[in-house]
Design an enzyme around this catalytic site. Sequence first.
Site, PDB file in Angstrom:
ATOM      1  N   HIS A  17     126.991 -44.920  16.982  1.00  0.00           N
ATOM      2  CA  HIS A  17     127.200 -44.046  18.139  1.00  0.00           C
ATOM      3  C   HIS A  17     128.460 -43.194  17.999  1.00  0.00           C
ATOM      4  CE1 HIS A  17     123.979 -45.631  20.535  1.00  0.00           C
ATOM      5  NE2 HIS A  17     124.378 -46.851  20.268  1.00  0.00           N
ATOM      6  N   GLU A  73     104.964 -32.945   5.116  1.00  0.00           N
ATOM      7  CA  GLU A  73     105.887 -34.054   4.909  1.00  0.00           C
ATOM      8  C   GLU A  73     105.214 -35.260   4.281  1.00  0.00           C
ATOM      9  OE1 GLU A  73     107.847 -34.984   8.638  1.00  0.00           O
ATOM     10  OE2 GLU A  73     106.028 -34.710   9.782  1.00  0.00           O
ATOM     11  N   ASP A  79     110.902 -36.760   5.399  1.00  0.00           N
ATOM     12  CA  ASP A  79     109.767 -37.643   5.139  1.00  0.00           C
ATOM     13  C   ASP A  79     109.121 -37.355   3.792  1.00  0.00           C
ATOM     14  OD1 ASP A  79     109.405 -39.585   7.203  1.00  0.00           O
ATOM     15  OD2 ASP A  79     109.047 -37.935   8.579  1.00  0.00           O
ATOM     16  N   CYS A 111     112.482 -27.636   7.551  1.00  0.00           N
ATOM     17  CA  CYS A 111     113.217 -28.130   8.717  1.00  0.00           C
ATOM     18  C   CYS A 111     113.798 -29.515   8.489  1.00  0.00           C
ATOM     19  CB  CYS A 111     112.352 -28.088   9.967  1.00  0.00           C
ATOM     20  SG  CYS A 111     110.879 -29.113   9.831  1.00  0.00           S
TER      21      CYS A 111
END
Length: 569
Positions: free
Chosen positions: A187, A430, A454, A501
Amino acid sequence: MSRHLTGRAAAPGVALAPAAVIRPPAASEAGEAGTPAEERARLDDALERAADQLEQLAEHVNQELGDDEAGIFEAHAAFAQDPELADRARKAVAEGDAAAAAVASAFDSFRALLEASESDYLAARAEDLDDVRDRVLALLAGEAFEVEAPRELSVIVAHELSPSQTATIPRAVIAALVTETGSPTSHAAILARSLGVPAVVGATGIVDLATDGADLAVDGHQGLLIVDPDDEERAHIQQRLDKDARRREELQALRELPGTTADGHRIELAANIGAEPDLADAVDAGAEGSGLVRTEFLYLDRTAAPDVDEQAEFISQVLRTFPGHRVVVRTLDVGADKPLPFVDREEEPNPALGLRGIRLSLARPGLFRDQLRALLAARADVGDQGGRLAIMFPLVSLPAELTEARRHLVEVAAEHDHDLGGLEVGVMVETPAAALAADRLASHCDFLSIGTNDLLQYLFAADRLLHSVSELADACDPIVLRLLDDVAAAAHAHDAWVGVCGEAASDPATAVALIGLGIDELSMTPAAIPEIKAALRDVTRADCRHALDTAMAQPDASEARDALSAGPT
Ligand code: PEP
Ligand code: MG
């Protein structure tokens, strides 16, 4: 005398500011357990107060940072009210445990369940569970759980920073974040990158080394920390701060300019949008629309699917952010490591190869068609007052999946009298199967967008979440470049445009190769756009093609990367 410490670089940049050390609430001695009835009352009271505090925190975060971030704390409040968790703790209390011991064991047994799933997404939920547990324990011990945030610009130092602790620190005082635990995906690191401040994680010993108020230099490129830097070190850090500031100014000057190569070849530089705060970052970075709106966040961390109106409202907001540009919205890409609690699925031994992406949408047409309804409603609502919607399907491996997805789109449009004229439809490339079927896919759609994250995972059989195999998969590998060269050629042969992307689009060396092979649009995390824009303005299209040909002839990824980084010859 200055003292040095090394951790893991987690967010780039350099900072020098006084340290503000955030200490966890002191662990209190476990006292004698009262009677089961007394402990039960203490337990129920602590759970209820934790839930109240978390609901208030969610409200506060909602006002300060927006819906998306607030969702984390709504999920935390739900943990504090979870009946099964409470039952486990009550059972332990009934058997004679003190309330604190019962809370610890109930949360830990829940955590073990989440961890057993071996999924990064659920492991992150385990981190959330610890956060809630510590709050309940602090309440039982009568201690404050919230951190005392500094009032002035500081390097925030902590053993570990939980999401709820981080949310209570005003963003304006954060010069850098340093933690003893954590990884670049924790985080604190994610927050630092979104704030554009440096972060170092895994800096064991920093909490003892840095006293409150001591000057602390942070190098987020190399993971270096210097406590009380000497004059020479200060001068050196100042030089780097000046250099960074000059670079920011240079990049800022390019903000309004379009993405092109030095010889004027146009490339759209768009932003990936994963949640609402990315919209403002994208505008700041000068993004030319979005090449990937990840809609998953609208569905995660909730007990029921969002309704059509709620989805349409967010998509309208995205479209309005990019007037005059294209906005590629990807339909739901959940499943695998992002399961939805409201979708029943069978147990999957290899979730990355399971019912995810378009497969899940086609298997649950109700969910899919609601999303298509929302997209078309947002398009009609915004009209020409915003960006041009394009719809993209994720994880396609067969042309038949595209045909089926399109059938749903056409039917939903007909149901609601929507005109599909001018709406671009595309697929993500992908999977290796989609890359090899690029010509067939391109002949049935308007664009292909290569998802290198991916695609590399499936091409090299290397889990994208696993550090130990991460070096196998490199977008600069000559075999990848040759495959992408074929994909781009296939798309163009069918008059389809082709974008990238995945993360590879934000790496300057890979971006040169991608322009060489004719990619029309690069979409990336907003913060990466200015550097990529600057890098492409230094090379011509012919330079890129030449570098690509040289790279494709190399024996491996590392030599190909060197060839691409060498610059024009
Ligand atoms: C990709 O796989 O490259 C991609 C952009 O999609 P995601 O990272 O959301 O899976
Ligand atoms: Mg993907």
